[in-house]
Motif scaffolding. Structure first.
Motif, mmCIF file in Angstrom:
data_model
loop_
_atom_site.group_PDB
_atom_site.id
_atom_site.type_symbol
_atom_site.label_atom_id
_atom_site.label_comp_id
_atom_site.label_asym_id
_atom_site.label_seq_id
_atom_site.Cartn_x
_atom_site.Cartn_y
_atom_site.Cartn_z
ATOM 1 N N GLU A 84 21.153 13.584 3.617
ATOM 2 C CA GLU A 84 20.168 14.638 3.864
ATOM 3 C C GLU A 84 20.169 15.064 5.329
ATOM 4 O O GLU A 84 20.153 16.255 5.648
ATOM 5 N N GLN A 88 21.152 18.677 7.205
ATOM 6 C CA GLN A 88 20.223 19.351 8.121
ATOM 7 C C GLN A 88 20.883 19.626 9.472
ATOM 8 O O GLN A 88 20.757 20.721 10.025
ATOM 9 N N GLU A 91 23.323 22.466 9.279
ATOM 10 C CA GLU A 91 22.679 23.778 9.230
ATOM 11 C C GLU A 91 22.160 24.205 10.591
ATOM 12 O O GLU A 91 22.187 25.401 10.923
ATOM 13 N N THR A 95 23.312 27.578 12.293
ATOM 14 C CA THR A 95 22.316 28.591 12.665
ATOM 15 C C THR A 95 22.489 29.030 14.110
ATOM 16 O O THR A 95 22.537 30.223 14.421
ATOM 17 N N LYS A 284 19.382 18.097 -3.016
ATOM 18 C CA LYS A 284 19.507 19.316 -2.222
ATOM 19 C C LYS A 284 18.731 20.462 -2.858
ATOM 20 O O LYS A 284 18.038 21.227 -2.158
ATOM 21 N N GLU A 285 18.812 20.582 -4.181
ATOM 22 C CA GLU A 285 18.098 21.646 -4.884
ATOM 23 C C GLU A 285 16.584 21.476 -4.748
ATOM 24 O O GLU A 285 15.858 22.445 -4.474
ATOM 25 N N LEU A 287 14.877 19.888 -2.405
ATOM 26 C CA LEU A 287 14.466 20.183 -1.031
ATOM 27 C C LEU A 287 14.454 21.683 -0.769
ATOM 28 O O LEU A 287 13.514 22.212 -0.148
ATOM 29 N N TYR A 288 15.483 22.368 -1.230
ATOM 30 C CA TYR A 288 15.557 23.818 -1.017
ATOM 31 C C TYR A 288 14.378 24.524 -1.693
ATOM 32 O O TYR A 288 13.709 25.364 -1.084
ATOM 33 N N LEU A 289 14.129 24.179 -2.938
ATOM 34 C CA LEU A 289 13.043 24.824 -3.674
ATOM 35 C C LEU A 289 11.688 24.557 -3.014
ATOM 36 O O LEU A 289 10.846 25.458 -2.909
ATOM 37 N N LYS A 291 11.077 23.628 0.243
ATOM 38 C CA LYS A 291 10.975 24.241 1.575
ATOM 39 C C LYS A 291 10.825 25.749 1.501
ATOM 40 O O LYS A 291 10.208 26.362 2.375
ATOM 41 N N SER A 292 11.411 26.361 0.467
ATOM 42 C CA SER A 292 11.326 27.815 0.332
ATOM 43 C C SER A 292 10.067 28.249 -0.414
ATOM 44 O O SER A 292 9.861 29.449 -0.639
ATOM 45 N N LYS A 294 9.266 27.630 -3.525
ATOM 46 C CA LYS A 294 9.482 27.898 -4.945
ATOM 47 C C LYS A 294 9.141 26.698 -5.829
ATOM 48 O O LYS A 294 9.187 26.807 -7.051
#
Length: 376
Positions: A84, A88, A91, A95, A284-285, A287-289, A291-292, A294
């Protein structure tokens, strides 16, 4: 203080502005100029203090002037304890490198997935972010060469040593060139960290930021006394009663995390679990959902919770208490960030009451205690 005073290039300053980074944190103010000057650095600061950007920004700038290396040789190696964190850090590099005139290729490698795509992707990499075990596998396959490493970063070194990676880290370090820059970052200055720092670092700049992450003044805390068999229904009541739109729930085991999620989903709550037994893709999915925005509810174990940093997370709930007061403070510190007020709720069974009093004492705060039977 402004980022403009730290010696960063106009390209990096523009990326910082575009990403709404307005002022450097304490560790960034000191570390960035030192790393730009290729000095060794020992940084002791908690999660959330800006440690990653404190080395990513100056290393990206230094890479703008670095010589082009032969294929499968990398300029910078960042060792991390978990997949994880590897994702991070990658990214953050990507960025901040997006606006640079000289492209920088960053790759994260870790176990739990096929090694073949990672071997192929290593061509032309400047920055390699790796967990120790997978890096050794790649080295055994001659997929990467570390003989020209200019900078080594050990990120979350305390956690890496606690998880038993010392032997692997020692082996990797033995393969690196002697003449290199070393950056060691840790949340604590333990005996293990002191030992490795004495061996690894040469006349380092030591930066110690006291208590930055563990400031809990912006967090409203409350504890409910509730028996273990009633925690599930009471948790669902709290989520509905407070009209919670986003909440991070901590459980102390993989089994409990999955059980909590199953019960929530059966009662039509949108929830997922994140823990060490989940596949990399599933973690990963989730965490993405989350943090966004969703995903409404994420249930995590302590190890996975370290990777969850959201500035405006409104609620944290301790379904079970952690073993140590430090872990408790770390858990509730996921909320109440970036100047926002956070809410931390703990479900405390009668058997946990004594342990919770110990947590209060170590924390230096008394938490309002409510009998759950008198709430509804």
């Amino acid at each position: 203080m402004s980022f403009t005073t730290l010696g960063l290039s106009p390209d990096l300053l523009k990326v910082l502005s575009d990403q709404n980074f307005t002022a450097p944190t304490l560790i960034q103010q000191t570390a960035i100029p030192a790393i730009l000057n290729k000095k060794d650095v020992l940084g002791i600061a908690k999660t959330g203090s800006g440690k990653t950007a404190s080395y990513v920004l100056p290393l990206l700038m230094n890479l703008q002037k670095a010589p082009k290396l032969k294929n499968r040789h990398v300029n910078v190696l960042v060792l991390v304890p978990t997949r994880e964190l590897a994702g991070q850090v990658k990214e953050v590099f990507r960025t901040f490198s997006s606006g640079l005139s000289v492209p920088v290729k960053t790759l994260a490698v870790f176990g739990g997935i096929s090694i073949n795509p990672q071997m192929t992707a290593l061509q032309g990499v400047n920055v390699l972010v790796a967990t120790p075990g997978r890096l050794l596998e790649l080295l055994d396959s001659n997929a990467v060469n570390l003989s020209l490493i200019e900078t080594l970063v050990l990120d979350e070194a305390d956690k890496m040593l606690n998880l038993g990676f010392k032997e692997e880290v020692d082996k990797i370090i033995s393969l690196l060139p002697q003449n290199r820059q070393n950056i060691l970052l840790s949340a604590t200055l333990s005996a293990d960290i002191r030992s490795i720092h004495q061996i690894l670092l040469h006349d380092p700049l030591v930066i110690k930021i006291e208590g930055q992450e563990d400031s809990i003044d912006q967090i409203n805390q409350v504890a409910y006394i509730v028996s273990d068999d009633k925690k599930g229904p009471f948790l669902r009541y709290l989520i509905n009663h407070h009209e919670v739109q986003q909440v991070l729930i901590f459980a102390s085991s993989v089994h409990t995390a999955d059980a909590v999620v199953n019960k929530l989903r059966k009662n039509n709550f949108d929830a997922k679990a994140i823990h060490s037994k989940k596949s990399q893709g599933a973690r990963k999915e989730a965490l993405y959902l989350f943090k966004s925005g969703k995903l409404r509810i994420l249930v995590a174990t302590d190890l996975m919770g370290r990777g969850i940093d959201i500035n405006q997370l409104p609620f944290v709930i301790n379904y079970e208490l952690p073993r140590s007061p430090k872990d408790y403070i770390h858990r509730i510190g996921r909320t109440g960030r970036a100047g926002s007020i956070g809410e931390a709720i703990s479900l405390v069974s009668p058997d946990e009451l004594h342990h919770f009093r110990v947590i209060e004492k170590k924390m230096g705060k008394q938490v309002e205690m409510i009998d759950s039977e008198r709430v509804k």
